[in-house]
Design a protein around this motif. Structure first.
Motif, short mmCIF file in Angstrom:
data_model
loop_
_atom_site.label_atom_id
_atom_site.label_comp_id
_atom_site.label_asym_id
_atom_site.label_seq_id
_atom_site.Cartn_x
_atom_site.Cartn_y
_atom_site.Cartn_z
N ASP A 80 -14.61 -47.01 -44.44
CA ASP A 80 -14.09 -45.84 -43.74
C ASP A 80 -15.21 -44.98 -43.17
O ASP A 80 -15.07 -44.35 -42.11
CB ASP A 80 -13.17 -45.02 -44.64
CG ASP A 80 -13.86 -44.55 -45.91
OD1 ASP A 80 -14.94 -45.08 -46.25
OD2 ASP A 80 -13.32 -43.63 -46.57
N PHE A 81 -16.34 -44.95 -43.87
CA PHE A 81 -17.50 -44.20 -43.38
C PHE A 81 -18.05 -44.83 -42.10
O PHE A 81 -18.33 -44.14 -41.11
CB PHE A 81 -18.58 -44.17 -44.47
CG PHE A 81 -19.88 -43.57 -44.02
CD1 PHE A 81 -20.02 -42.20 -43.86
CD2 PHE A 81 -20.97 -44.40 -43.74
CE1 PHE A 81 -21.24 -41.66 -43.43
CE2 PHE A 81 -22.18 -43.86 -43.32
CZ PHE A 81 -22.32 -42.49 -43.17
N ILE A 82 -18.21 -46.16 -42.10
CA ILE A 82 -18.70 -46.86 -40.91
C ILE A 82 -17.73 -46.69 -39.75
O ILE A 82 -18.13 -46.46 -38.60
CB ILE A 82 -18.93 -48.36 -41.21
CG1 ILE A 82 -20.09 -48.52 -42.21
CG2 ILE A 82 -19.23 -49.13 -39.92
CD1 ILE A 82 -21.42 -48.02 -41.72
N VAL A 92 -24.96 -53.42 -42.84
CA VAL A 92 -23.96 -52.43 -42.47
C VAL A 92 -22.79 -52.43 -43.44
O VAL A 92 -22.25 -51.38 -43.80
CB VAL A 92 -23.47 -52.67 -41.02
CG1 VAL A 92 -22.30 -51.74 -40.68
CG2 VAL A 92 -24.62 -52.47 -40.03
N ASP A 93 -22.39 -53.62 -43.89
CA ASP A 93 -21.21 -53.68 -44.76
C ASP A 93 -21.47 -53.17 -46.18
O ASP A 93 -20.56 -53.15 -47.02
CB ASP A 93 -20.63 -55.10 -44.79
CG ASP A 93 -21.62 -56.14 -45.27
OD1 ASP A 93 -22.68 -55.75 -45.82
OD2 ASP A 93 -21.36 -57.34 -45.09
N GLU A 94 -22.69 -52.72 -46.46
CA GLU A 94 -22.95 -52.10 -47.75
C GLU A 94 -22.40 -50.67 -47.80
O GLU A 94 -22.16 -50.14 -48.89
CB GLU A 94 -24.45 -52.09 -48.04
CG GLU A 94 -25.04 -53.46 -48.34
CD GLU A 94 -26.50 -53.37 -48.72
OE1 GLU A 94 -26.85 -52.44 -49.47
OE2 GLU A 94 -27.29 -54.22 -48.27
N ALA A 95 -22.24 -50.05 -46.65
CA ALA A 95 -21.69 -48.70 -46.60
C ALA A 95 -20.16 -48.78 -46.65
O ALA A 95 -19.57 -49.79 -46.25
CB ALA A 95 -22.14 -48.00 -45.32
N ARG A 120 -16.69 -44.29 -34.35
CA ARG A 120 -15.88 -43.51 -33.41
C ARG A 120 -16.71 -42.50 -32.63
O ARG A 120 -16.28 -42.01 -31.58
CB ARG A 120 -14.74 -42.81 -34.16
CG ARG A 120 -13.63 -43.75 -34.60
CD ARG A 120 -12.39 -42.98 -35.04
NE ARG A 120 -12.59 -42.26 -36.28
CZ ARG A 120 -12.40 -42.76 -37.49
NH1 ARG A 120 -12.00 -44.04 -37.62
NH2 ARG A 120 -12.59 -42.03 -38.57
N ALA A 121 -17.89 -42.20 -33.14
CA ALA A 121 -18.75 -41.21 -32.49
C ALA A 121 -19.74 -41.82 -31.51
O ALA A 121 -20.51 -41.10 -30.87
CB ALA A 121 -19.51 -40.41 -33.55
N ILE A 122 -19.72 -43.16 -31.38
CA ILE A 122 -20.67 -43.82 -30.47
C ILE A 122 -19.93 -44.78 -29.55
O ILE A 122 -18.75 -45.09 -29.76
CB ILE A 122 -21.76 -44.58 -31.25
CG1 ILE A 122 -21.13 -45.66 -32.14
CG2 ILE A 122 -22.60 -43.62 -32.08
CD1 ILE A 122 -22.14 -46.50 -32.90
#
Length: 210
Positions: free
Chosen positions: A149-151, A143-146, A156-158
Motif C-alpha cells: 500500500d505504501f508503494i 521494491v517489493d520489500e516495502a 500515484r504521485a509520479i
C-alpha cells in the motif's frame, strides 16, 4: 553541443556505455513555462535507431506539462571533469604559449517525450531503476520489500516518461589536441596534485590515438 573533430565521440556503443555509467541526466525543456531543467535518473534501452530513455517524474513537477506537450527535449549526461592548468604542459617551459582549459566528458540526447501513465509500465521502471543501482550490493534492496500500500501511494504521485532518442552526441574533451609530452604532464599532474586517476586515465587512453 560544440564538437571540434578532436573531441567527437560518434560510437553509439561508447555513448550508451557512458549513459549507463552516469544515469543522472539533466532534462531540459522549453515551452510556455519558459526554460526548465531537472536532474532525473534515466534508464537506457537499446531500442530503435539510437536507443530509448525511460524515467519518471513527480506529478507535481511543473516540467511535466512541458514534457507532455509533444515538443523535443534535451537530456545531458555528465561524467568526469577537471580544470587543467597550463603549468602541467611541457610546452610551457618551451614557449609559454599555453592557457588553462577544462577537460570533461558528456553525452547529449534529443527526443520527443511520451508520457506513460500505465501502472504496470511505471512499476517495471521503478524496479528496473532500483535493481540497476542495488545489484552490486551484497544484499540488494527490492521494491517489493516495502509495504504494497505504501508503494501504491508513492506511485500515484509520479508518472512515467519515455524518450525515443532522435539524435545523440558525445564529447570527450580530454587533452587529445595536445602533444604527447603535454598529455603526459596533464595525466601526471592530475594524479599527483588532484588524486584524479579517472581523468588521468581518460587523458592517457584517448591520447594514444592523437
Amino acid at each position: 553541443m560544440y564538437l571540434p573533430s578532436a573531441f567527437r565521440e560518434d560510437s553509439l556503443e561508447i555513448q550508451h556505455e557512458f549513459i549507463r555509467a552516469h544515469p543522472l541526466g539533466v532534462v531540459f525543456t522549453s515551452g510556455e513555462g519558459g526554460l526548465m531543467a531537472n536532474h532525473i535518473p534515466c534508464l537506457l534501452y537499446p531500442e530503435g535507431e539510437h536507443g530509448v530513455l525511460r524515467l519518471h517524474v513527480a506529478r507535481a513537477n511543473p516540467q511535466l506539462a512541458e514534457l507532455a506537450a509533444g515538443r523535443e527535449c534535451l537530456v545531458a549526461f555528465h561524467g568526469a571533469q577537471a580544470y587543467i592548468t597550463p603549468s602541467w604542459y611541457a610546452t610551457k617551459a618551451e614557449t609559454h604559449k599555453v592557457v588553462p582549459t577544462w577537460n570533461f566528458v558528456a553525452v547529449h540526447v534529443w527526443g520527443t517525450p511520451v508520457i506513460q501513465d500505465d501502472p504496470a509500465w511505471l512499476r517495471a521502471q521503478l524496479e528496473a531503476l532500483t535493481d540497476s543501482q542495488e545489484k552490486a550490493r551484497v544484499q540488494p534492496w527490492r521494491v517489493d520489500e516495502a509495504p504494497a500500500d505504501f508503494i501504491a501511494a508513492q506511485m500515484r504521485a509520479i508518472i512515467g516518461v519515455e524518450i525515443p532518442i532522435a539524435r545523440i552526441e558525445g564529447k570527450w574533451k580530454v587533452s587529445q589536441n595536445r602533444n604527447a609530452a603535454d598529455r603526459e604532464g596533464v595525466a601526471e599532474g592530475l594524479v599527483s596534485e588532484r588524486g584524479d586517476a579517472v581523468m588521468a586515465g581518460l587523458v592517457a587512453r584517448r591520447g594514444k590515438g592523437a
